[in-house]
Structure formats: C-alpha cells, structure tokens
Design a protein around this motif. Sequence first.
Motif, PDB file in Angstrom:
ATOM      1  N   LEU A 268       1.022  -1.422  -0.119  1.00 29.94           N
ATOM      2  CA  LEU A 268       0.137   0.338  -0.488  1.00 29.94           C
ATOM      3  C   LEU A 268       1.171   1.070   0.545  1.00 29.94           C
ATOM      4  O   LEU A 268       0.432   2.312  -0.550  1.00 29.94           O
ATOM      5  CB  LEU A 268      -0.891  -0.035   1.140  1.00 29.94           C
ATOM      6  CG  LEU A 268      -1.734   1.213   1.925  1.00 29.94           C
ATOM      7  CD1 LEU A 268      -2.867   1.084   0.314  1.00 29.94           C
ATOM      8  CD2 LEU A 268      -2.901   0.870   2.776  1.00 29.94           C
ATOM      9  N   THR A 269       1.613   1.117   1.002  1.00 28.26           N
ATOM     10  CA  THR A 269       2.878   2.538   1.189  1.00 28.26           C
ATOM     11  C   THR A 269       3.664   2.546  -0.053  1.00 28.26           C
ATOM     12  O   THR A 269       3.755   3.457  -0.970  1.00 28.26           O
ATOM     13  CB  THR A 269       4.110   2.498   1.877  1.00 28.26           C
ATOM     14  OG1 THR A 269       2.549   1.928   3.218  1.00 28.26           O
ATOM     15  CG2 THR A 269       4.449   3.106   2.246  1.00 28.26           C
ATOM     16  N   VAL A 270       4.191   1.476  -1.048  1.00 29.05           N
ATOM     17  CA  VAL A 270       4.964   1.480  -2.345  1.00 29.05           C
ATOM     18  C   VAL A 270       3.640   2.078  -3.216  1.00 29.05           C
ATOM     19  O   VAL A 270       3.923   2.535  -4.109  1.00 29.05           O
ATOM     20  CB  VAL A 270       5.493   0.378  -2.669  1.00 29.05           C
ATOM     21  CG1 VAL A 270       5.776   0.353  -4.288  1.00 29.05           C
ATOM     22  CG2 VAL A 270       6.699  -0.211  -1.386  1.00 29.05           C
ATOM     23  N   SER A 271       2.386   1.307  -3.248  1.00 30.88           N
ATOM     24  CA  SER A 271       1.401   2.006  -4.186  1.00 30.88           C
ATOM     25  C   SER A 271       1.443   3.956  -4.012  1.00 30.88           C
ATOM     26  O   SER A 271       1.459   4.505  -5.259  1.00 30.88           O
ATOM     27  CB  SER A 271       0.232   1.337  -4.461  1.00 30.88           C
ATOM     28  OG  SER A 271      -0.745   1.360  -5.353  1.00 30.88           O
ATOM     29  N   ARG A 272       1.053   3.760  -3.179  1.00 33.92           N
ATOM     30  CA  ARG A 272       1.301   5.342  -2.936  1.00 33.92           C
ATOM     31  C   ARG A 272       2.264   6.162  -3.554  1.00 33.92           C
ATOM     32  O   ARG A 272       2.233   7.430  -3.926  1.00 33.92           O
ATOM     33  CB  ARG A 272       0.643   6.228  -1.861  1.00 33.92           C
ATOM     34  CG  ARG A 272      -0.839   5.417  -1.348  1.00 33.92           C
ATOM     35  CD  ARG A 272      -1.269   4.957  -0.043  1.00 33.92           C
ATOM     36  NE  ARG A 272      -2.713   5.136   0.290  1.00 33.92           N
ATOM     37  CZ  ARG A 272      -3.036   5.340   1.542  1.00 33.92           C
ATOM     38  NH1 ARG A 272      -2.476   5.454   2.539  1.00 33.92           N
ATOM     39  NH2 ARG A 272      -4.414   4.900   1.691  1.00 33.92           N
ATOM     40  N   GLN A 280      12.070   3.086  -8.898  1.00 36.06           N
ATOM     41  CA  GLN A 280      12.671   2.153  -7.552  1.00 36.06           C
ATOM     42  C   GLN A 280      13.574   2.481  -6.379  1.00 36.06           C
ATOM     43  O   GLN A 280      13.858   2.748  -5.539  1.00 36.06           O
ATOM     44  CB  GLN A 280      13.665   0.933  -8.565  1.00 36.06           C
ATOM     45  CG  GLN A 280      13.958  -0.011  -8.296  1.00 36.06           C
ATOM     46  CD  GLN A 280      14.109  -1.179  -8.445  1.00 36.06           C
ATOM     47  OE1 GLN A 280      14.062  -1.396  -9.965  1.00 36.06           O
ATOM     48  NE2 GLN A 280      14.771  -2.442  -8.255  1.00 36.06           N
ATOM     49  N   ALA A 281      14.486   2.894  -7.774  1.00 32.48           N
ATOM     50  CA  ALA A 281      15.360   3.709  -7.021  1.00 32.48           C
ATOM     51  C   ALA A 281      14.873   4.766  -5.181  1.00 32.48           C
ATOM     52  O   ALA A 281      15.394   5.223  -4.151  1.00 32.48           O
ATOM     53  CB  ALA A 281      16.381   4.647  -7.297  1.00 32.48           C
ATOM     54  N   GLY A 282      13.528   5.678  -5.877  1.00 27.04           N
ATOM     55  CA  GLY A 282      12.804   6.517  -4.701  1.00 27.04           C
ATOM     56  C   GLY A 282      12.548   6.329  -3.804  1.00 27.04           C
ATOM     57  O   GLY A 282      12.513   6.634  -2.480  1.00 27.04           O
ATOM     58  N   VAL A 283      11.295   4.580  -4.275  1.00 22.28           N
ATOM     59  CA  VAL A 283      11.347   4.043  -3.053  1.00 22.28           C
ATOM     60  C   VAL A 283      12.102   3.293  -2.168  1.00 22.28           C
ATOM     61  O   VAL A 283      11.302   3.404  -0.726  1.00 22.28           O
ATOM     62  CB  VAL A 283      10.281   3.264  -4.085  1.00 22.28           C
ATOM     63  CG1 VAL A 283       9.325   1.691  -3.079  1.00 22.28           C
ATOM     64  CG2 VAL A 283       9.114   3.340  -4.873  1.00 22.28           C
ATOM     65  N   TYR A 292      16.558  -4.151  -4.481  1.00 22.39           N
ATOM     66  CA  TYR A 292      15.903  -5.292  -5.492  1.00 22.39           C
ATOM     67  C   TYR A 292      14.605  -5.411  -5.032  1.00 22.39           C
ATOM     68  O   TYR A 292      14.042  -5.708  -5.538  1.00 22.39           O
ATOM     69  CB  TYR A 292      16.708  -6.147  -5.210  1.00 22.39           C
ATOM     70  CG  TYR A 292      16.122  -7.640  -5.565  1.00 22.39           C
ATOM     71  CD1 TYR A 292      16.421  -7.678  -6.656  1.00 22.39           C
ATOM     72  CD2 TYR A 292      15.263  -8.548  -5.024  1.00 22.39           C
ATOM     73  CE1 TYR A 292      15.917  -9.522  -7.430  1.00 22.39           C
ATOM     74  CE2 TYR A 292      15.142 -10.356  -5.170  1.00 22.39           C
ATOM     75  CZ  TYR A 292      15.340  -9.926  -6.872  1.00 22.39           C
ATOM     76  OH  TYR A 292      14.571 -11.339  -7.173  1.00 22.39           O
ATOM     77  N   ARG A 293      14.297  -5.046  -3.673  1.00 24.54           N
ATOM     78  CA  ARG A 293      12.544  -5.651  -2.819  1.00 24.54           C
ATOM     79  C   ARG A 293      11.690  -4.636  -3.161  1.00 24.54           C
ATOM     80  O   ARG A 293      10.621  -4.859  -3.519  1.00 24.54           O
ATOM     81  CB  ARG A 293      13.283  -5.646  -1.272  1.00 24.54           C
ATOM     82  CG  ARG A 293      12.104  -5.752  -0.458  1.00 24.54           C
ATOM     83  CD  ARG A 293      12.076  -6.382   1.204  1.00 24.54           C
ATOM     84  NE  ARG A 293      10.798  -6.485   1.360  1.00 24.54           N
ATOM     85  CZ  ARG A 293      10.398  -8.394   1.328  1.00 24.54           C
ATOM     86  NH1 ARG A 293      11.189  -9.222   0.766  1.00 24.54           N
ATOM     87  NH2 ARG A 293       9.335  -8.778   2.237  1.00 24.54           N
ATOM     88  N   ALA A 294      12.423  -3.373  -3.509  1.00 29.25           N
ATOM     89  CA  ALA A 294      11.471  -1.934  -4.060  1.00 29.25           C
ATOM     90  C   ALA A 294      11.245  -2.877  -4.663  1.00 29.25           C
ATOM     91  O   ALA A 294      10.202  -2.497  -5.783  1.00 29.25           O
ATOM     92  CB  ALA A 294      12.394  -0.688  -3.902  1.00 29.25           C
ATOM     93  N   GLY A 295      11.918  -3.099  -6.420  1.00 31.79           N
ATOM     94  CA  GLY A 295      11.398  -3.426  -7.969  1.00 31.79           C
ATOM     95  C   GLY A 295      10.645  -4.062  -7.219  1.00 31.79           C
ATOM     96  O   GLY A 295       9.366  -4.130  -8.563  1.00 31.79           O
ATOM     97  N   ALA A 310      -6.330  -0.734   0.524  1.00 32.05           N
ATOM     98  CA  ALA A 310      -6.334  -0.716   1.710  1.00 32.05           C
ATOM     99  C   ALA A 310      -7.866  -2.271   2.032  1.00 32.05           C
ATOM    100  O   ALA A 310      -7.880  -2.090   2.804  1.00 32.05           O
ATOM    101  CB  ALA A 310      -6.427   1.139   1.584  1.00 32.05           C
ATOM    102  N   ALA A 311      -7.976  -1.981   1.006  1.00 35.49           N
ATOM    103  CA  ALA A 311      -9.552  -3.007   1.115  1.00 35.49           C
ATOM    104  C   ALA A 311      -8.681  -4.265   1.832  1.00 35.49           C
ATOM    105  O   ALA A 311      -9.553  -5.233   2.924  1.00 35.49           O
ATOM    106  CB  ALA A 311     -10.457  -3.506   0.049  1.00 35.49           C
ATOM    107  N   ALA A 312      -8.252  -4.407   0.867  1.00 36.57           N
ATOM    108  CA  ALA A 312      -6.964  -5.703   1.558  1.00 36.57           C
ATOM    109  C   ALA A 312      -6.554  -5.628   2.930  1.00 36.57           C
ATOM    110  O   ALA A 312      -6.377  -6.260   4.332  1.00 36.57           O
ATOM    111  CB  ALA A 312      -6.237  -6.180   0.778  1.00 36.57           C
ATOM    112  N   ALA A 313      -6.395  -4.331   3.605  1.00 36.66           N
ATOM    113  CA  ALA A 313      -5.164  -4.413   4.218  1.00 36.66           C
ATOM    114  C   ALA A 313      -6.353  -4.577   6.204  1.00 36.66           C
ATOM    115  O   ALA A 313      -6.135  -5.076   6.845  1.00 36.66           O
ATOM    116  CB  ALA A 313      -4.461  -3.123   4.308  1.00 36.66           C
TER     117      ALA A 313
END
Length: 351
Positions: A268-272, A280-283, A292-295, A310-313
């Motif tokens: 959810l955080t990455v999506s926003r 990728q580098a910014g995330v 790698y995990r961010a990717g 958010a609904a899944a959370a």
Amino acid sequence: MTEAAFRREMKNGLAGTYLLYGEEDYLKRFYAGRAQTLTLSDDATLAAFNMYTMGADAPDLDDLQEAVLAVPVMGDRVFIQYMANLNTLGAPGQKQLMEILAKVDQSSTVCLLTPPAGGFDPGKPERGKPSPLYKKLETVCTMVNMAAYPPGELKKWMARRLERSGVSMTEQAADAMLQRCGKDMYILSGELDKLAAYAQANGICALKPSHIQSVTCAVQEEDAFALANAVLAGDRGRALSVLSYYKKNQISAVAALASVSKAICDMLTVSRLAAAGYDQAGVASALKMHTYRAGLYLSAVRGMEPARLAAAAGRCREADVLLKSTRLDYIALERVICTIPAKKAGGARRA
C-alpha cells in the motif's frame, strides 16, 4: 566482545569461560568447532578424553560441574561446550551456575556456553542496559555477541563459501538469494552448497538470479509475499495453497497473518509512492528498503489502485480481531481468503 574480537583472540589462544550469545546459531556452532580443534589434540582418540559437550532445554548443572572439575587426560587442556537454554534457570539455578563457572581452571580449561537463539536474554548491553543475568555472568565469562550478519556481510560470506568451489555470484544474484532464501545462515549454507554443486555440474562460473530461482527453495518471507499477492489478485486457490504451507510447518496463525499484513501494508505504501511519481530508487530510499525488494513491490502493485490494497489491509485487521478474540485460529484466515473477490476470466475484480 564482538565476533571479530573473538576471532582474533582465538588466534592468540583461548582460556577460561566464554558465553557466545545472540541470534546466529550458525556462527556459534562454527566457532565452537574451531575452538574445540584449537584446544584439543589433533588425535581424535585422545581428544575424546578431554571433550565434554552437553545441552538441553532443562540445563543439567551437575553434568556441567563434573566437566569443570575434570582434569586433562593424556593432554594439556579440557574443552567444554554447554548448549543449554539459560532462560530456564531460576534464581537457585543461576546461583549454582555462577558457583560452577567460578571453578573453571583458566590455564587448563576452555569452557564455551552457547545457548540457542532465544535461550539467553542479554538485555541491551550495547546501550548500557544489560539484563540482570548478563551482569552476573560477565563477572565469570567473556561475553561474545554472535549477532546476525547484515546483508552486506552476508554477501561477503556467501562469496567466500562459493569461492571454495570455484564459483562466483553476481551482485544481482546475491540480492535475489537474500530475498528468496532469507538471512538464516544455516539455510543459506545448505542452499549455497546446492548452487555450487549445480554450477559445477553445468559448467557455470558465475551464478545469476535465474539460477537462484531455479535451484534454491523459498523460505517463509517469500511465501508471505506469495500469500499477499494471491490475496490481492483474488486467487483463492493459490492463497489457500500457500496458507497450507504455514499450517504444515506449524507456524502460528498470528505469525502468518502478521507476515502477510506487513507485506500488504508495504505494498500500500509503495503503491502510493508510485502514484506520487517515485521510481525504484526513490521507493528504496524513502522506505529504507533494498533496491531489489523495492523493484519486487513495484511490480506487484503496478496497475493496482491504492483503495484495493487498503481494502485488503482492512480484511487483515478483521482477521486479527477474530484471531485474538476467538479460538478460530487458521479458520479466521481461511474465512478471509474465501471472501476475497475471485478472479474473472477478463481480470481480477475490484475489492
């Protein structure tokens, strides 16, 4: 004392009692083996007379005392490894342990206490807040922190392991290895042996991420990611299949929910962040996450609306309430999975 300081002390010769504590049991076993070899004769038959190894969930202090009072037989020194869970000792047991360790002959005995991870609470000595038992034991032991390696040190260690077999690993492969297999050195050592054998059999000099995916086994961390993806994709069958892995391995329902909840919240955080224009580098920088995990997360949330995440959370929160207020256990998780929107032929339904 750090692991590096202990390694230097081993070169000069060990003497007295050492408590090897911390998360990494692999390092404790490795250094205990080295200490035993350095302390005793190269003759295995003679060494057996002066070696005492013991340990159980319920520490047998009488056995330890017998070993401490032993004198060398056809050799110069005695080696003791005591692997018991020290957290099971009450106040009388702690007092008896202190009395026994005070009798260790510094000139003729090397005694290693190697409680398993979770078998000794040191408190936070690095912050000046040691536990009461730590403060007692440091008066009769040299305390050695066998902390888990950070990712950078793990990569160096993996490279050294593979180098013995004439194999190397790209930086991307090392990242993929830690992502897929986790950071437990016992698990990694077994997977590295598999990779080395595979590379030698197939004439591969440098391992790539594709080799990691083909040869190694994923650990729980990846399964948590797979479960999160299945929930988000509306793939009930896949979600229940991954959940069965958790049940088979007797992982608590609370732990299973916690792992998938974290993955979904991170998504959810990455999506926003992605919606705000982060690459990728910014995330990775914003979340203190490996590139790698961010990717992986960016790929997982591509084209997915934050509201769906958010609904899944929210479903995870509902399951958490059920887990902590009823005896449903895994049934609570299964109910959540069975109520997620299922996929349609033309794509997944919205949550």
